[in-house]
Write a protein that holds these residues in place. Structure first.
Motif, mmCIF file in Angstrom:
data_model
loop_
_atom_site.group_PDB
_atom_site.id
_atom_site.type_symbol
_atom_site.label_atom_id
_atom_site.label_comp_id
_atom_site.label_asym_id
_atom_site.label_seq_id
_atom_site.Cartn_x
_atom_site.Cartn_y
_atom_site.Cartn_z
ATOM 1 N N ALA A 129 0.874 -1.174 0.000
ATOM 2 C CA ALA A 129 0.000 0.000 0.000
ATOM 3 C C ALA A 129 0.905 1.216 0.000
ATOM 4 N N ASN A 130 0.731 2.074 -0.992
ATOM 5 C CA ASN A 130 1.668 3.180 -1.161
ATOM 6 C C ASN A 130 0.914 4.439 -1.565
ATOM 7 N N PRO A 131 0.904 5.480 -0.709
ATOM 8 C CA PRO A 131 0.194 6.714 -1.053
ATOM 9 C C PRO A 131 0.764 7.423 -2.276
ATOM 10 N N VAL A 132 2.003 7.113 -2.659
ATOM 11 C CA VAL A 132 2.585 7.688 -3.873
ATOM 12 C C VAL A 132 1.716 7.375 -5.090
ATOM 13 N N LEU A 133 1.107 6.184 -5.087
ATOM 14 C CA LEU A 133 0.322 5.757 -6.245
ATOM 15 C C LEU A 133 -1.133 6.223 -6.172
ATOM 16 N N ALA A 134 -1.483 6.937 -5.108
ATOM 17 C CA ALA A 134 -2.848 7.438 -4.964
ATOM 18 C C ALA A 134 -2.931 8.858 -5.492
ATOM 19 N N SER A 152 4.156 -0.984 -8.824
ATOM 20 C CA SER A 152 4.296 -0.823 -7.383
ATOM 21 C C SER A 152 5.754 -0.610 -6.983
ATOM 22 N N LEU A 153 6.658 -1.372 -7.592
ATOM 23 C CA LEU A 153 8.077 -1.258 -7.271
ATOM 24 C C LEU A 153 8.610 0.125 -7.647
ATOM 25 N N THR A 175 10.211 2.853 -5.018
ATOM 26 C CA THR A 175 11.501 3.509 -5.248
ATOM 27 C C THR A 175 11.364 5.017 -5.119
ATOM 28 N N LEU A 176 10.321 5.565 -5.714
ATOM 29 C CA LEU A 176 10.090 7.008 -5.611
ATOM 30 C C LEU A 176 9.807 7.437 -4.175
ATOM 31 N N ARG A 177 9.062 6.619 -3.468
ATOM 32 C CA ARG A 177 8.741 6.948 -2.080
ATOM 33 C C ARG A 177 10.005 7.028 -1.228
ATOM 34 N N SER A 178 10.933 6.093 -1.458
ATOM 35 C CA SER A 178 12.171 6.103 -0.685
ATOM 36 C C SER A 178 13.055 7.296 -1.045
ATOM 37 N N GLU A 179 12.945 7.770 -2.276
ATOM 38 C CA GLU A 179 13.785 8.875 -2.734
ATOM 39 C C GLU A 179 13.173 10.252 -2.470
ATOM 40 N N MET A 180 11.825 10.330 -2.572
ATOM 41 C CA MET A 180 11.182 11.645 -2.571
ATOM 42 C C MET A 180 10.155 11.836 -1.461
ATOM 43 N N GLY A 181 9.817 10.790 -0.744
ATOM 44 C CA GLY A 181 8.748 10.883 0.235
ATOM 45 C C GLY A 181 7.423 10.468 -0.366
ATOM 46 N N ASP A 182 6.351 10.584 0.421
ATOM 47 C CA ASP A 182 5.057 10.055 -0.034
ATOM 48 C C ASP A 182 4.076 11.129 -0.492
ATOM 49 N N ALA A 183 4.521 12.379 -0.620
ATOM 50 C CA ALA A 183 3.638 13.443 -1.103
ATOM 51 C C ALA A 183 4.320 14.211 -2.228
ATOM 52 N N VAL A 188 4.660 13.371 -5.400
ATOM 53 C CA VAL A 188 5.197 12.583 -6.511
ATOM 54 C C VAL A 188 4.149 12.546 -7.626
ATOM 55 N N LEU A 189 4.587 12.758 -8.861
ATOM 56 C CA LEU A 189 3.683 12.793 -10.011
ATOM 57 C C LEU A 189 3.667 11.452 -10.734
ATOM 58 N N ALA A 190 2.562 11.177 -11.397
ATOM 59 C CA ALA A 190 2.473 9.939 -12.182
ATOM 60 C C ALA A 190 3.590 9.860 -13.208
ATOM 61 N N SER A 191 3.957 10.982 -13.812
ATOM 62 C CA SER A 191 5.020 10.984 -14.820
ATOM 63 C C SER A 191 6.382 10.637 -14.222
ATOM 64 N N ASP A 192 6.536 10.814 -12.901
ATOM 65 C CA ASP A 192 7.802 10.442 -12.251
ATOM 66 C C ASP A 192 8.035 8.937 -12.309
#
Length: 512
Positions: free
Chosen positions: A439-444, A478-479, A483-491, A493-497
């Motif tokens: 479960a990852n808020p980055v993808l929400a 999901s992976l 990766t983005l969450r670990s690098e940028m946090g959970d707020a 982050v854009l879909a294009s990232d």
């Protein structure tokens, strides 16, 4: 890792009895496995004080057996056993003695929790679905309160956190959040869906002596690295763009130009050989400026940014050259879009692999018994709201039984379904099911679904079947998010990232 429902687990336990494996044997195996795991946790934190919460059922019996082993290994064990006879009815082999420090009152529990290094939650097992009340509720709330003041005190759930539904992942508000869950024999599906993902902590499985032959009918498993690596497409150095599939994506409208961009870019980033974007003619220039590597099929319009229903003829005249069709991202739900979708899906060339996403799903949902109109297998990618419309139910009903509704709908409709959300589930018409335990808020955020649809269509172009492409697509998506969450946090982050992360996570998977 395979996962089961409570009904399946009950059947496996009954089969064990028929083979002469007694409940006492399974309980002793389970208790010892929990004790070994608990001893490892204690040694890591140089602790020795354990409080075990036991109920009147088999889960409490497993906890009591674990306490006997831990006491025999010189750990300081205190057992909360509020039910008369609970300590007498559960026996262990090997001559182990029941720890002497057994108490029944909440005051005693509070005193022992103040010094505990580890709490083992063995109050309730898999068969309890009623609301928590009485001493159960009070004990769990008291433990949670102490945990808030003593976060170093670790909590180990035996089989699953008490108050968590083992099938649906729904949880009572008093459910005790675990740092670790040790599932007995086979992991329970509720640990990986709905609130189970946030309440279970790190999940492991203990071998309790169930014969392998009794698990052969389990068709649900987690999506794990080894499985994903095993289905990852192989890319020959002698290949050309035709070797990696030709994908047509029918997407975009005046309000949702970005959907076409994201889906097309994702299909290319995941490795498709050729991607053609079929979108309203007036949008082609803007999208082509962002994705010059794609080819384009400009569609005739009824107004600026809206493809006319007669655009279906142009699409169908070209589809025979392609391996995969993705239809739906950002199309809108106008009468023109609805006619385009239904006419295309009614006249597909033989052998084409199809992904139906976003607005195309809502267009299908408006058709009574739509699955009979379109009987071919295809990948459907609904979020809970879209799933509710397709199944003529509510989003709340979908979320209350994600595994059940996904499996049953895949079978009934003859479609491969990806039910998106925390703990995304993939089911085939034949009953095979995968769960992504994340479960990852980055993808929400807006657009991540378009990226997922593009990923899946690109994997289909590289030769994967529908079920493999759906499962691998979910995993890689999901992976990339993790990766983005670990690098940028959970707020923020854009879909294009996600797009630039896709080649990197594939490389990492190949090299793992």
């Amino acid at each position: 890792m395979y996962i089961v429902s409570t009904t399946q687990m009950r059947q496996i336990e009954e089969a064990c009895l028929k083979q002469g494996i007694t409940t006492e044997t399974l309980m002793d195996n389970a208790g010892r496995a929990v004790a070994v795991f608990a001893r490892h946790l204690l040694e890591k934190q140089n602790g020795c004080r354990v409080v075990i919460l036991t109920g009147a059922g088999n889960n409490g019996g497993d906890g009591l057996v674990a306490g006997r082993y831990l006491a025999a290994w010189d750990k300081k064990v205190s057992i909360f056993a509020p039910f008369t006879g609970a300590s007498k009815n559960k026996t262990a082999s090997g001559g182990l003695k029941t720890p002497e420090n057994i108490f029944t009152d909440l005051t005693g529990l509070k005193d022992h929790l103040r010094e505990a290094d580890l709490v083992i939650d063995a109050l309730l097992g898999t068969g309890v679905n009623r609301p928590l009340e009485g001493v159960y509720r009070q004990a769990l709330q008291l433990t949670a309160d102490v945990k808030n003041t003593r976060p170093e005190m670790q909590i180990l759930a035996l089989d699953l956190p008490s108050g968590l539904n083992a099938d649906t992942g729904q949880a009572d508000e008093a459910c005790l959040k675990a740092d670790f869950t040790l599932s007995l024999g086979i992991a329970k599906q509720g640990l990986f869906t709905h609130r189970g993902l946030e309440l279970s902590g790190a999940v492991s499985v203990a071998d309790i002596g169930i014969p392998l032959g009794l698990t052969s009918d389990i068709h649900t498993r987690l999506i794990e690295k080894d499985w994903a690596k095993g289905v990852l497409p192989v890319r020959s150095p002698h290949a050309n763009k035709g070797s990696f599939g030709r994908v047509m994506i029918v997407a975009g409208s005046d309000r949702y130009i970005g959907a076409a961009m994201l889906a097309g870019s994702a299909a290319m980033r995941i490795g498709a050989g050729l991607v053609t974007l079929a979108l309203p003619q007036s949008l082609t220039g803007a999208v082509a400026a962002k994705i010059p590597e794609s080819t384009y099929l400009p569609l005739p319009e009824v107004s600026c940014g809206t493809a006319g229903s007669f655009a279906s003829r142009l699409i169908l005249s070209e589809l025979g050259k392609y391996d995969v069709l993705l239809i739906g991202p950002g199309l809108g739900q106008s009468p023109y879009a609805a006619r385009l979708v239904t006419e295309v899906l009614s006249n597909l060339p033989e052998g084409l692999k199809v992904v139906i996403d976003a607005d195309a799903l809502n267009i299908l949902a408006a058709i009574p018994r739509w699955w009979l109109e379109y009987s071919f297998d295809a990948i459907l990618t609904p979020h809970p709201g879209e799933m509710a419309r397709l199944a003529k139910t509510t989003a709340e009903a979908v979320q209350s039984d994600r595994f059940g509704i996904c499996r049953e709908s895949a079978r009934k409709w003859g479609k491969t379904i990806i039910l998106k959300g925390a703990g995304t589930i993939v089911s085939s018409p034949e009953g095979e099911t995968l769960c992504n335990p994340a479960a990852n808020p980055v993808l929400a955020s807006a657009g991540t679904g378009d990226v997922l649809a593009g990923i899946i269509s690109g994997l289909l172009g590289q030769g994967l079947n529908l079920f493999e492409a759906a499962g691998l697509g979910v995993y890689l998506h999901s992976l990339s998010g993790e990766t983005l969450r670990s690098e940028m946090g959970d707020a923020g982050v854009l879909a294009s990232d996600l797009l630039l992360k896709l080649p990197a996570v594939i490389k990492e998977l190949k090299q793992s």
